[in-house]
Design an enzyme around this catalytic site. Structure first.
Site, PDB file in Angstrom:
ATOM      1  CG  ASN A 214      -0.153  -0.071   2.508  1.00 23.51           C
ATOM      2  OD1 ASN A 214       0.595   0.826   2.839  1.00 23.51           O
ATOM      3  ND2 ASN A 214      -0.308  -1.174   3.241  1.00 23.51           N
ATOM      4  CG  ASP A 283      -7.078  -4.996   6.329  1.00 21.74           C
ATOM      5  OD1 ASP A 283      -6.609  -4.979   7.481  1.00 21.74           O
ATOM      6  OD2 ASP A 283      -7.592  -4.000   5.790  1.00 21.74           O
ATOM      7  CE  LYS A 293       8.378 -12.193 -14.268  1.00 22.62           C
ATOM      8  NZ  LYS A 293       9.106 -11.723 -15.431  1.00 22.62           N
ATOM      9  CG  ASP A 310      -6.871  -6.461  13.832  1.00 21.07           C
ATOM     10  OD1 ASP A 310      -6.051  -5.765  14.463  1.00 21.07           O
ATOM     11  OD2 ASP A 310      -7.829  -5.976  13.207  1.00 21.07           O
ATOM     12  CE  LYS A 345      -9.255  -3.334  14.100  1.00 20.32           C
ATOM     13  NZ  LYS A 345      -8.066  -3.310  13.253  1.00 20.32           N
TER      14      LYS A 345
HETATM   15  O1  PMT Z   1       2.965   6.076   6.540  1.00 18.54           O
HETATM   16  P1  PMT Z   1       2.452   7.415   6.046  1.00 18.54           P
HETATM   17  O2  PMT Z   1       2.680   7.609   4.575  1.00 18.54           O
HETATM   18  O3  PMT Z   1       2.975   8.561   6.877  1.00 18.54           O
HETATM   19  O4  PMT Z   1       0.861   7.425   6.219  1.00 18.54           O
HETATM   20  C1  PMT Z   1       0.319   7.395   7.508  1.00 18.54           C
HETATM   21  C2  PMT Z   1      -0.866   6.410   7.587  1.00 18.54           C
HETATM   22  C3  PMT Z   1      -2.006   6.936   6.735  1.00 18.54           C
HETATM   23  C4  PMT Z   1      -0.450   5.024   7.100  1.00 18.54           C
HETATM   24  C5  PMT Z   1      -1.260   6.329   9.096  1.00 18.54           C
HETATM   25  O5  PMT Z   1      -1.622   7.604   9.542  1.00 18.54           O
HETATM   26  C6  PMT Z   1      -2.418   5.362   9.295  1.00 18.54           C
HETATM   27  O6  PMT Z   1      -3.589   5.677   9.165  1.00 18.54           O
HETATM   28  N1  PMT Z   1      -2.071   4.090   9.661  1.00 18.54           N
HETATM   29  C7  PMT Z   1      -3.037   2.976   9.757  1.00 18.54           C
HETATM   30  C8  PMT Z   1      -3.377   2.482   8.387  1.00 18.54           C
HETATM   31  C9  PMT Z   1      -4.342   1.316   8.424  1.00 18.54           C
HETATM   32  O7  PMT Z   1      -3.957   0.222   8.156  1.00 18.54           O
HETATM   33  O8  PMT Z   1      -5.548   1.606   8.831  1.00 18.54           O
HETATM   34  P2  PMT Z   1      -6.750   0.524   8.980  1.00 18.54           P
HETATM   35  O9  PMT Z   1      -7.946   1.360   9.236  1.00 18.54           O
HETATM   36  O10 PMT Z   1      -6.768  -0.390   7.821  1.00 18.54           O
HETATM   37  O11 PMT Z   1      -6.346  -0.323  10.244  1.00 18.54           O
HETATM   38  C10 PMT Z   1      -6.798   0.016  11.550  1.00 18.54           C
HETATM   39  C11 PMT Z   1      -5.756  -0.292  12.589  1.00 18.54           C
HETATM   40  O12 PMT Z   1      -5.556  -1.701  12.666  1.00 18.54           O
HETATM   41  C12 PMT Z   1      -4.381   0.320  12.340  1.00 18.54           C
HETATM   42  O13 PMT Z   1      -3.893   0.769  13.580  1.00 18.54           O
HETATM   43  C13 PMT Z   1      -3.560  -0.858  11.826  1.00 18.54           C
HETATM   44  O14 PMT Z   1      -2.176  -0.711  12.180  1.00 18.54           O
HETATM   45  C14 PMT Z   1      -4.194  -2.018  12.550  1.00 18.54           C
HETATM   46  N2  PMT Z   1      -4.097  -3.323  11.853  1.00 18.54           N
HETATM   47  C15 PMT Z   1      -4.713  -3.539  10.669  1.00 18.54           C
HETATM   48  C16 PMT Z   1      -4.653  -4.778  10.087  1.00 18.54           C
HETATM   49  C17 PMT Z   1      -3.942  -5.813  10.721  1.00 18.54           C
HETATM   50  N3  PMT Z   1      -3.838  -7.023  10.193  1.00 18.54           N
HETATM   51  N4  PMT Z   1      -3.352  -5.583  11.890  1.00 18.54           N
HETATM   52  C18 PMT Z   1      -3.407  -4.357  12.464  1.00 18.54           C
HETATM   53  O15 PMT Z   1      -2.835  -4.171  13.547  1.00 18.54           O
END
Ligand code: PMT
Length: 405
Positions: A214, A283, A293, A310, A345
């Site tokens: 991403n 995710d 490949k 998660d 969560k």
């Molecule tokens: O890195 P930059 O370019 O500075 O950008 C910053 C950012 C946009 C990446 C950052 O500010 C941000 O929003 N990070 C979280 C991105 C994300 O994955 O969001 P989400 O809404 O999909 O996930 C929610 C939370 O669950 C996040 O804290 C994530 O770390 C966590 N998660 C998600 C999936 C997973 N398998 N395990 C997790 O712990």
């Protein structure tokens, strides 16, 4: 207009004076810092002593001035190390071009530069030099490098210079330096706490040459690591693949996939006081990792993806658990999804940001956050990720303190 009235402090400030005409202003800085209740110790380079006598600093600080790295009396007890450990903050003012160059390259050939290397506290520099020297590419590269190492740069200011030229290079006024040092929002608010931060993207391999990922650059997470360090925390940074230099003094764990990030975070989470999940963790990851490949044959191919674990939700289930802060990256219905993640969560706090728009979020230098917790919320307006990180760290410290009472 800034007033010092509401500042009450009890800090150890180590002032390092290098050799420039602005050294005389640092005498006033000592006076202002002491007036605010700080204990100040002063280190001078030999050239600084050509500009101002050590006696001036001794009289103003009430402490002997240090200038020798190889001082038999002081060094039998490793004087430079104990001075560095004593300090809550190190300020180099004035910081000459030479001193900045030495610090940015890790040279340690006098007491000041050795202290810089030995310091684990927040470091501030107040540059002062001729305007042409300030604008020189190599000086700007050194400044950039120091910033990326977590050093806070105060000034310089534009104006008339001692050499008769006009431009950027004047050391900031002592009151401004004092304000930055003492009004520093989160300074020491996480003193002694352990903070674990995840940052950056993950890469989920499809075959030996391709992966799913991403747009996360890691800037937000790295800014948080810097801010937590400045606030006095012991920081562990679990980072996906990014093109950033981690701040000095963090325990850096590099990972690539969501599964590796899970293992790295979970192996350390239980011993932490705070966990901040700023990483953009995949995710889903491919069920099959092809050993060779994937060849271009069919018009369409189908990828089968499997949900990843998660990490954030599992950290929040630990007992005892760290104060757990998630991020929510949303393209629509930001508050709804953030509140949902906070509750589902079982988080202590969630910082939500817009992504996929032309403002903030992924990869930009700036961001804005809407922060939610069970009983409240706070909007942190668009600013640099560094400033935003400091505001978020301060908010976390406030909420943790309130949770105790
Ligand atoms: O890195 P930059 O370019 O500075 O950008 C910053 C950012 C946009 C990446 C950052 O500010 C941000 O929003 N990070 C979280 C991105 C994300 O994955 O969001 P989400 O809404 O999909 O996930 C929610 C939370 O669950 C996040 O804290 C994530 O770390 C966590 N998660 C998600 C999936 C997973 N398998 N395990 C997790 O712990």
């Amino acid at each position: 207009m800034f007033t010092f009235q509401d500042l009450t402090i009890n800090k150890h400030i180590l002032l390092a004076v290098s050799g420039g005409i602005a050294a005389y202003k640092s005498a006033e800085l000592v006076r202002l810092l002491r007036k605010q209740g700080a204990e100040v110790r002063v280190v001078m380079t030999h050239s600084a002593m050509q500009f101002v006598s050590p006696l001036t600093f001794q009289a103003l600080s009430g402490n002997p001035v240090h200038s020798e790295l190889l001082d038999a009396d002081a060094e039998h007890a490793m004087g430079h190390i104990s001075l560095a450990r004593w300090a809550d903050a190190l300020i180099i003012a004035p910081a000459t071009a030479n001193t900045l160059a030495k610090c940015s390259h890790g040279l340690a050939d006098d007491l000041l530069s050795t202290l810089y290397l030995a310091a684990t506290c927040p470091v501030y520099v107040a540059p002062a030099m001729n305007q042409a020297m300030w604008h020189k590419t190599v000086t700007q590269e050194n400044i950039h490098k120091l910033k990326s190492h977590g050093v806070t740069v105060i000034g310089p200011e534009p104006g008339e210079q001692a050499c008769g030229e006009t431009g950027f290079g004047r050391m900031s006024e002592p009151a401004e330096i004092c304000r930055c040092l003492l009004a520093e929002p989160g300074i020491r608010c996480l003193s002694g706490l352990k903070v674990l931060i995840s940052a950056g993207p993950t890469r989920e391999p499809l075959d030996p040459v391709r992966y799913l990922t991403n747009r996360s650059s890691g800037k937000m997470g790295y800014a948080l690591a810097n801010a937590a360090l400045k606030a006095g925390a012991k920081v562990t940074l679990v980072s996906g693949p990014v093109a950033l230099t981690a701040p000095d003094n963090v325990d850096l764990v590099n990972v690539e996939t969501a599964a590796q990030m899970y293992t790295a975070v979970m192996s350390k989470a239980a011993e932490q006081d705070i966990y901040i999940g700023a990483a953009a963790v995949a995710d889903y990851s491919p069920v099959m990792l092809e050993q060779q490949k994937i060849k271009k044959q069919s018009e369409q191919i189908t990828l089968t993806l499997q949900k990843t674990r998660d990490i954030l939700a599992e950290v929040a289930q630990l007992t005892p658990r760290p104060f757990t802060v998630g991020f929510a990256a949303e393209t629509h219905d930001l508050e709804h999804y953030a509140q949902d993640k906070l509750a589902r969560k079982n988080l202590d706090m969630i910082a939500a940001n817009w992504v996929g728009r032309d403002i903030g979020g992924f990869d930009s230098e700036q961001n804005a956050l809407q922060v939610f917790w069970k009983q409240g919320q706070k909007n942190l307006a668009m600013t640099t990720k560094n400033q935003l990180a400091e505001q978020l760290i301060r908010l976390i410290a406030e909420r943790m303190e309130l949770n105790k009472t």
